[in-house]
Enzyme design. Structure first.
Site, short mmCIF file in Angstrom:
data_model
loop_
_atom_site.label_atom_id
_atom_site.label_comp_id
_atom_site.label_asym_id
_atom_site.label_seq_id
_atom_site.Cartn_x
_atom_site.Cartn_y
_atom_site.Cartn_z
N LYS A 72 10.29 6.44 15.36
CA LYS A 72 10.54 5.62 14.48
C LYS A 72 10.90 6.22 13.18
CE LYS A 72 9.42 1.64 11.51
NZ LYS A 72 8.41 1.08 10.86
N ASP A 104 9.96 -0.74 15.90
CA ASP A 104 8.46 -0.78 16.06
C ASP A 104 7.89 -2.00 16.97
OD1 ASP A 104 9.04 -3.10 14.32
OD2 ASP A 104 8.57 -2.17 12.63
N ARG A 131 -2.56 11.21 6.61
CA ARG A 131 -1.13 11.42 6.37
C ARG A 131 -0.99 12.59 5.39
NH1 ARG A 131 -2.43 6.43 5.57
NH2 ARG A 131 -2.01 4.88 7.02
N ARG A 144 0.95 -1.33 0.02
CA ARG A 144 -0.09 -0.04 -0.18
C ARG A 144 0.95 1.39 -0.04
NH1 ARG A 144 -3.21 3.11 3.86
NH2 ARG A 144 -5.13 4.07 2.84
N PRO A 162 15.62 1.69 14.14
CA PRO A 162 14.47 2.10 14.12
C PRO A 162 13.58 0.91 14.78
CG PRO A 162 15.28 1.96 11.93
CD PRO A 162 16.26 1.60 12.93
#
Length: 309
Positions: free
Chosen positions: A244, A263, A200, A150, A261
């Site tokens: 992140k 998550d 976003r 996506r 990073p």
């Protein structure tokens, strides 16, 4: 690959440089979520946009082969000169950080981390890209609560709507990543929402505007020269940029190899596979710091820690 019969879509000659699979695996690096501008155009061949040019890359034994397609403007050949061989190689070496010897790092990480040693043989040639800071930043803002396919589609729509067309490879048009000025118009957020960016949209347009009115693209690139903590702090002041995303940009665009990073997947790995009791019950900024510090300590010198991600 069939090319559209236009001068602007003609490729340069194929060139190559030495690059064994232990140093780079295109299939593992270009499809894993570091970048969203490449697609497997034919088996083993990857086509995408790097800088202001469209490239096709493929690997054959111990060599990385590459070709670049001429640009066009409004259907006509561009006035900009094509890249010469030396410049093509320089761009690829910089993008894939080929001056970093990956097998030596794998050996060092394997010696420090038995779990890495166990799985590394199945994932050779995974290295961190060195991307354009503006493209990397705006792309990773789109990764929030999202998945790779996506995100890739969103970035493609972004470039089609706001970026300059570079060339056609039938039946596909390729566009440059949008300039900051293209994303700071009064209707930019509305157009992004229409493209399916949702919440976003305000972060992408807001961050583009904040950079354009503040640091500028060159100032953002200049964060490569400041300490990791300072670069991360500056990034976290931008709309939609949390710990992140800031660490992704630090690692993949700003030369901060110590950035890790974090998550929920990394957090789970730290807890379940390493037995690290870190982070409390949620991924707060403190949790990000603790988990990052844990992996930096595990893998050795901070200069090398993030390159494994």
């Amino acid at each position: 690959m069939k090319l559209r019969e236009t001068p602007s879509a003609s490729p340069s000659l194929w060139r190559s440089l030495p690059c064994p699979p232990a140093e780079l695996r295109l299939d593992l690096v270009l499809s894993a979520g570091q970048t969203f501008r490449w697609w497997e155009s034919s088996p083993g061949a990857w086509t995408g946009v790097l800088g202001e040019h469209v490239w096709t890359l493929r690997q054959d034994r111990d060599r990385l082969w590459y070709t670049v397609y001429d640009k066009e403007e409004d259907g006509h050949p561009a006035e900009a000169a094509a890249l010469d061989g030396a410049e093509m190689e320089r761009i690829l070496r910089d993008y894939f950080q080929l001056d970093v010897g990956l097998p030596a790092l794998y050996r060092a990480w394997g010696a420090a981390d038995p779990l890495f040693c166990k799985v590394a043989k199945d994932f050779p040639g995974v290295r961190v890209l060195r991307q354009d800071p503006v493209e990397c930043l705006l792309s990773f803002i789109c990764t929030s609560n999202n998945h790779i396919s996506r995100i890739t589609a969103m970035i493609e729509r972004l470039c089609q709507a706001f970026g300059r067309r570079l060339c056609y490879l039938d039946p596909r048009a390729f566009h440059a990543f949008p300039s900051l000025s293209a994303l700071t118009g009064a209707d930019a957020e509305e157009r992004l929402r229409a493209l399916g960016f949702g919440y976003r949209a305000k972060f992408v347009s807001g961050t583009a505007r904040a950079i354009a009115e503040g640091l500028g693209a060159e100032g953002l690139r200049g964060l490569r020269a400041v300490p990791y903590a300072e670069a991360r702090r500056v990034l976290c002041t931008l709309p939609g940029v949390g710990c992140k995303v800031a660490d992704c940009v630090c690692l993949m665009a700003l030369d901060k190899a110590e950035a890790v990073p974090v998550d929920t997947h990394v957090w789970r790995i730290a807890r379940q596979r390493y037995g690290a009791v870190l982070g409390g019950r949620s991924l707060t900024p403190r949790a990000h710091q603790e988990i990052g510090d844990f992996f930096r300590g595990l893998w050795g010198p901070p200069l090398l820690a993030g390159h494994r991600q």
